[in-house]
Design an enzyme around this catalytic site. Structure first.
Site, short mmCIF file in Angstrom:
data_model
loop_
_atom_site.label_atom_id
_atom_site.label_comp_id
_atom_site.label_asym_id
_atom_site.label_seq_id
_atom_site.Cartn_x
_atom_site.Cartn_y
_atom_site.Cartn_z
N LYS A 256 -93.86 -32.24 -21.07
CA LYS A 256 -92.55 -31.77 -20.64
C LYS A 256 -91.60 -31.65 -21.83
O LYS A 256 -90.91 -30.65 -22.02
CB LYS A 256 -91.98 -32.72 -19.60
CG LYS A 256 -90.49 -32.50 -19.28
CD LYS A 256 -89.70 -33.77 -19.49
CE LYS A 256 -88.21 -33.54 -19.34
NZ LYS A 256 -87.43 -34.76 -19.56
N CYS A 331 -80.00 -29.82 -3.67
CA CYS A 331 -81.30 -30.34 -3.20
C CYS A 331 -81.57 -31.69 -3.86
O CYS A 331 -82.52 -31.87 -4.62
CB CYS A 331 -82.41 -29.35 -3.53
SG CYS A 331 -83.98 -29.70 -2.72
N CYS A 338 -78.76 -29.77 2.94
CA CYS A 338 -79.42 -28.58 3.50
C CYS A 338 -78.42 -27.69 4.24
O CYS A 338 -78.60 -26.46 4.27
CB CYS A 338 -80.54 -29.00 4.45
SG CYS A 338 -81.92 -29.86 3.63
N CYS A 341 -76.98 -25.33 1.76
CA CYS A 341 -77.96 -24.58 0.97
C CYS A 341 -78.09 -23.16 1.50
O CYS A 341 -78.26 -22.93 2.71
CB CYS A 341 -79.33 -25.28 1.02
SG CYS A 341 -80.61 -24.43 0.07
N CYS A 347 -86.63 -22.21 3.31
CA CYS A 347 -87.23 -23.44 2.78
C CYS A 347 -88.02 -24.17 3.86
O CYS A 347 -87.46 -24.52 4.91
CB CYS A 347 -86.15 -24.35 2.21
SG CYS A 347 -86.79 -25.93 1.60
#
Length: 367
Positions: A256, A331, A338, A341, A347
């Site tokens: 990463k 999120c 939600c 969102c 989703c």
């Protein structure tokens, strides 16, 4: 007259000879239709019997019948039993097999069944463009910690070479650490003139650890930072490595971090930088799966490999800050928003709130 004198005068004619033709032939003849794998092969050979004189020779032809067993196109001259079907080798042994048949039997193996349905071809998920576009729209306003205090902001006012080193140090400290805490540690190093490899090498490890505290695992990271600084001085003239393999060779630098440094410091994106937010959100959106399955990925590296199989390469660099900021603001790991969102209708995890990634429920005893 004496018997010995009469014997030379006695001559046996061919007609008087005992005939063994019919008896021997009847014993050897085998009907081919009784066994489809046994065929009748006739061979002739002559046998001469000399009784009295060489000129009085009787030639008798006998027909000999021979049984031959055909296995893999070869003729074995030994008489054997009928070979069992190939499936029989899997369950029992035949005592009268020839050596070649035994070799054939030893090569027969029971193959494992493969479920073809478990192998799933990886492709781009449905509606991924609409989902990505929706996330980009929600992130236009900024406001997430990563937008102002992410690793790419480290040493932003420094010359290119010094900035690359600052990005490396910031990235090495970022693991298991919030952006705000990490950014503050970078600022303290800068204030003490320690965003320089030579200065870090001359600073004792304890002082360095105290400056970057409370970064997660700050003592170990201080050790890794000193080692990396020494390598940068000795091998790269005070600059940082410019390849993934050389970055990964530094202790404390994982995939990463290496991909992030390559993208930010060298503007050379070779892979997706997957942190905890990218890993979590990609799974919640149904974007990634383990190799050959429809199961969620369990590690960031699995997520990276799965994402890179279908996500266009021009999205590899921006996907990290995009999803990190989305995970920091909307999120979130706990109690995601939600209702606010813009992609909750697309989703698959919308409104499936979880109080903890790995909830542990306490068992209560009934009275």
């Amino acid at each position: 007259m004496h018997l010995a004198l009469l014997l030379p005068r006695i001559r046996l004619s061919p007609a008087a000879m005992p005939s063994t033709r019919s008896a021997s032939a009847s014993r050897l003849l085998v009907r081919a239709d009784l066994n489809p794998v046994v065929r009748e092969v006739k061979r002739e050979s002559s046998v001469s019997f000399d009784i009295s004189k060489p000129e009085a020779t009787a030639s008798v032809k006998r027909k000999r019948v021979k049984r031959e067993l055909e296995v893999n196109g070869e003729h074995h001259k030994k008489q054997v039993r009928i070979v069992p079907d190939i499936e029989d080798f899997r369950y029992e042994k035949t005592k009268t097999l020839t050596s070649s048949s035994k070799a054939t039997a030893s090569l027969v193996k029971v193959e494992k069944k493969v479920r073809v349905s478990s192998v799933i071809k990886v492709g781009a998920p449905d509606n991924w463009e609409a989902v990505l576009g929706g996330i980009k729209s929600m992130r236009l306003s900024g406001g997430a910690p990563v937008d102002t205090k992410g690793c790419e902001k480290a040493g932003s006012l420094l010359p290119p070479k010094e900035r690359r080193f600052a990005v490396l140090i910031s990235t090495m400290m970022s693991s298991q650490t919030k952006d705000e805490v990490n950014h503050a540690a970078v600022e303290r190093l800068s204030e003490n003139g320690l965003l320089d490899p030579d200065a870090i090498v001359r600073t004792d490890e304890t002082t360095l650890a105290n400056l970057i505290k409370p970064v997660g695992f700050y003592q170990r990271k201080a050790q890794f930072i000193k080692e990396a600084s020494k390598i940068c001085l000795e091998r790269f003239g005070g600059d940082i490595p410019d390849s993934l393999n050389e970055l990964l060779a530094l202790r404390g630098v994982g995939p990463k971090m290496a991909h992030l440094v390559m993208s930010i410091a060298w503007k050379n994106t070779q892979g997706i930088c997957v942190d905890t937010h990218v890993h979590r959100i990609s799974n919640q959106l149904g974007w990634v799966f383990r190799e050959g399955t429809k199961q969620k990925t369990t590690t960031p590296e699995q997520t990276r490999i799965s994402l890179e199989k279908w996500l266009p390469k021009d999205e590899w660099e921006p996907i990290n800050p995009l999803l990190v900021g989305f995970g920091q603001t909307i999120c979130t790991p706990l109690r995601p928003k939600c209702d606010k969102c813009g992609i909750n209708n697309l989703c698959p995890s919308a409104f499936k709130e979880s109080s903890s990634p790995n909830p542990k429920q306490k068992k209560t005893r009934s009275p």
